[in-house]
Motif scaffolding. Structure first.
Motif, PDB file in Angstrom:
ATOM      1  N   PHE A   1     -20.949  20.447 -21.899  1.00 53.91           N
ATOM      2  CA  PHE A   1     -19.797  20.558 -21.014  1.00 53.91           C
ATOM      3  C   PHE A   1     -20.187  20.797 -19.559  1.00 53.91           C
ATOM      4  O   PHE A   1     -19.326  20.954 -18.702  1.00 53.91           O
ATOM      5  N   GLN A   2     -21.496  20.821 -19.270  1.00 54.74           N
ATOM      6  CA  GLN A   2     -21.981  21.046 -17.906  1.00 54.74           C
ATOM      7  C   GLN A   2     -22.103  19.709 -17.179  1.00 54.74           C
ATOM      8  O   GLN A   2     -22.458  18.687 -17.774  1.00 54.74           O
ATOM      9  N   ALA A   3     -21.857  19.713 -15.885  1.00 53.71           N
ATOM     10  CA  ALA A   3     -21.883  18.488 -15.078  1.00 53.71           C
ATOM     11  C   ALA A   3     -23.253  17.816 -15.092  1.00 53.71           C
ATOM     12  O   ALA A   3     -23.351  16.590 -15.002  1.00 53.71           O
ATOM     13  N   ASP A   4     -24.336  18.596 -15.228  1.00 54.99           N
ATOM     14  CA  ASP A   4     -25.673  18.009 -15.176  1.00 54.99           C
ATOM     15  C   ASP A   4     -26.211  17.613 -16.553  1.00 54.99           C
ATOM     16  O   ASP A   4     -27.364  17.232 -16.685  1.00 54.99           O
ATOM     17  N   PHE A   5     -25.373  17.644 -17.603  1.00 51.21           N
ATOM     18  CA  PHE A   5     -25.826  17.265 -18.934  1.00 51.21           C
ATOM     19  C   PHE A   5     -26.116  15.767 -18.979  1.00 51.21           C
ATOM     20  O   PHE A   5     -25.321  14.954 -18.518  1.00 51.21           O
ATOM     21  N   ASP A   6     -27.269  15.394 -19.539  1.00 52.97           N
ATOM     22  CA  ASP A   6     -27.677  13.991 -19.631  1.00 52.97           C
ATOM     23  C   ASP A   6     -27.511  13.502 -21.067  1.00 52.97           C
ATOM     24  O   ASP A   6     -28.359  13.740 -21.919  1.00 52.97           O
ATOM     25  N   SER A   7     -26.409  12.804 -21.332  1.00 55.26           N
ATOM     26  CA  SER A   7     -26.142  12.321 -22.695  1.00 55.26           C
ATOM     27  C   SER A   7     -27.058  11.160 -23.078  1.00 55.26           C
ATOM     28  O   SER A   7     -27.065  10.743 -24.238  1.00 55.26           O
ATOM     29  N   SER A   8     -27.852  10.645 -22.133  1.00 54.29           N
ATOM     30  CA  SER A   8     -28.796   9.575 -22.466  1.00 54.29           C
ATOM     31  C   SER A   8     -30.150  10.122 -22.931  1.00 54.29           C
ATOM     32  O   SER A   8     -31.039   9.341 -23.283  1.00 54.29           O
ATOM     33  N   ASP A   9     -30.305  11.444 -22.959  1.00 52.36           N
ATOM     34  CA  ASP A   9     -31.531  12.065 -23.464  1.00 52.36           C
ATOM     35  C   ASP A   9     -31.760  11.579 -24.898  1.00 52.36           C
ATOM     36  O   ASP A   9     -30.876  11.688 -25.743  1.00 52.36           O
ATOM     37  N   PRO A  10     -32.937  11.017 -25.211  1.00 54.27           N
ATOM     38  CA  PRO A  10     -33.175  10.478 -26.554  1.00 54.27           C
ATOM     39  C   PRO A  10     -33.071  11.513 -27.678  1.00 54.27           C
ATOM     40  O   PRO A  10     -32.835  11.151 -28.824  1.00 54.27           O
ATOM     41  N   GLN A  11     -33.224  12.794 -27.360  1.00 59.25           N
ATOM     42  CA  GLN A  11     -33.061  13.822 -28.393  1.00 59.25           C
ATOM     43  C   GLN A  11     -31.593  14.028 -28.763  1.00 59.25           C
ATOM     44  O   GLN A  11     -31.292  14.565 -29.814  1.00 59.25           O
ATOM     45  N   PHE A  12     -30.694  13.599 -27.899  1.00 63.64           N
ATOM     46  CA  PHE A  12     -29.260  13.755 -28.133  1.00 63.64           C
ATOM     47  C   PHE A  12     -28.765  12.559 -28.944  1.00 63.64           C
ATOM     48  O   PHE A  12     -28.068  11.687 -28.463  1.00 63.64           O
ATOM     49  N   ASN A  13     -29.161  12.512 -30.231  1.00 62.58           N
ATOM     50  CA  ASN A  13     -28.818  11.366 -31.059  1.00 62.58           C
ATOM     51  C   ASN A  13     -28.092  11.749 -32.353  1.00 62.58           C
ATOM     52  O   ASN A  13     -27.901  10.909 -33.223  1.00 62.58           O
ATOM     53  N   ASP A  14     -27.703  12.999 -32.494  1.00 65.19           N
ATOM     54  CA  ASP A  14     -26.940  13.419 -33.664  1.00 65.19           C
ATOM     55  C   ASP A  14     -25.518  12.892 -33.529  1.00 65.19           C
ATOM     56  O   ASP A  14     -24.965  12.831 -32.432  1.00 65.19           O
ATOM     57  N   LYS A  15     -24.925  12.520 -34.676  1.00 67.85           N
ATOM     58  CA  LYS A  15     -23.557  12.008 -34.667  1.00 67.85           C
ATOM     59  C   LYS A  15     -22.853  12.467 -35.935  1.00 67.85           C
ATOM     60  O   LYS A  15     -23.442  12.474 -37.007  1.00 67.85           O
ATOM     61  N   LEU A  16     -21.576  12.834 -35.785  1.00 66.61           N
ATOM     62  CA  LEU A  16     -20.770  13.220 -36.935  1.00 66.61           C
ATOM     63  C   LEU A  16     -19.383  12.615 -36.800  1.00 66.61           C
ATOM     64  O   LEU A  16     -18.737  12.762 -35.763  1.00 66.61           O
ATOM     65  N   GLY A  17     -18.949  11.954 -37.838  1.00 69.97           N
ATOM     66  CA  GLY A  17     -17.587  11.449 -37.918  1.00 69.97           C
ATOM     67  C   GLY A  17     -16.879  12.127 -39.079  1.00 69.97           C
ATOM     68  O   GLY A  17     -17.447  12.249 -40.162  1.00 69.97           O
ATOM     69  N   LEU A  18     -15.671  12.614 -38.833  1.00 62.24           N
ATOM     70  CA  LEU A  18     -14.851  13.209 -39.890  1.00 62.24           C
ATOM     71  C   LEU A  18     -13.600  12.365 -40.038  1.00 62.24           C
ATOM     72  O   LEU A  18     -12.850  12.192 -39.076  1.00 62.24           O
ATOM     73  N   ILE A  19     -13.372  11.854 -41.240  1.00 59.67           N
ATOM     74  CA  ILE A  19     -12.195  11.046 -41.526  1.00 59.67           C
ATOM     75  C   ILE A  19     -11.442  11.723 -42.666  1.00 59.67           C
ATOM     76  O   ILE A  19     -11.820  11.608 -43.831  1.00 59.67           O
ATOM     77  N   ALA A  20     -10.393  12.447 -42.295  1.00 56.95           N
ATOM     78  CA  ALA A  20      -9.577  13.148 -43.294  1.00 56.95           C
ATOM     79  C   ALA A  20      -8.430  12.240 -43.722  1.00 56.95           C
ATOM     80  O   ALA A  20      -7.741  11.675 -42.876  1.00 56.95           O
ATOM     81  N   GLY A  21      -8.220  12.137 -45.017  1.00 54.74           N
ATOM     82  CA  GLY A  21      -7.103  11.351 -45.503  1.00 54.74           C
ATOM     83  C   GLY A  21      -5.772  11.907 -45.043  1.00 54.74           C
ATOM     84  O   GLY A  21      -4.813  11.172 -44.837  1.00 54.74           O
TER      85      GLY A  21
END
Length: 181
Positions: free
Chosen positions: A113-133
């Motif tokens: 949530f910080q302005a200087d966060f780099d979402s292109s950092d290769p370590q930032f590759n975790d992903k979670l999708g939640l699909i509730a019926g």
């Protein structure tokens, strides 16, 4: 028109039935607790009819799965996701988020949530999708203080809503979401 249909959810269910997926049957009246660990594993339990706990998936390494988890009943979920996974439930079942649900990277979830966060950092590759019926419900256990909750995921409630269980009384002071609703 509908953005997601029963056919889309069926694809997740079918993937969970593959040899490297995780598929669990209905456990009537008793939700499955799902715990993600920062080492890249997931543990899933169920409460038996005699009210004893049974571990049905123990420290399963997410990197050895196809990323599809489908549970034919309600789910209670929390933890630290280290990997890429989508978890779904059928049309009349909820996903209940019982505590923070964050990614392993960055190590301090608030950094996203910080302005200087780099979402292109290769370590930032975790992903979670939640699909509730039905619904995705935030239900952090009640204690003496109202706490913030952080959720890092893309959230989809197919036939219901995304809501705070305690919306009139707490205990979540602020819900921080990094992902999509």
């Amino acid at each position: 028109s509908t953005l997601i249909s029963a056919g889309h959810v069926a694809v997740l269910r079918d993937r969970s039935l593959e040899a490297t997926g995780i598929h669990l049957p209905s456990n009537p009246g008793r939700p499955y607790p799902v715990l993600f660990a920062s080492d890249g594993t997931v543990t899933i339990q169920k409460k038996n009819a005699n009210r004893t706990w049974q571990t049905v998936v123990q420290d399963k390494d997410l990197s050895t799965t196809n990323g599809a988890i489908y549970i034919e009943d309600q789910v209670q979920i929390r933890g630290t996701v280290n990997g890429q996974v989508t978890l779904g439930t059928p049309q009349n079942k909820d996903i209940i988020v019982t505590d923070d649900l964050v990614y392993a990277h960055p190590p301090h979830p608030g950094d996203v949530f910080q302005a200087d966060f780099d979402s292109s950092d290769p370590q930032f590759n975790d992903k979670l999708g939640l699909i509730a019926g039905r619904d995705i419900v935030f239900k952090k256990p009640w204690n003496s203080s109202w706490d913030d909750m952080t959720v890092m995921a893309s959230l989809l409630a197919v036939t219901g809503s995304i809501r705070n269980y305690y919306y009139t009384t707490g205990p979540i002071k602020t819900l921080h979401v990094y992902g999509g609703l």
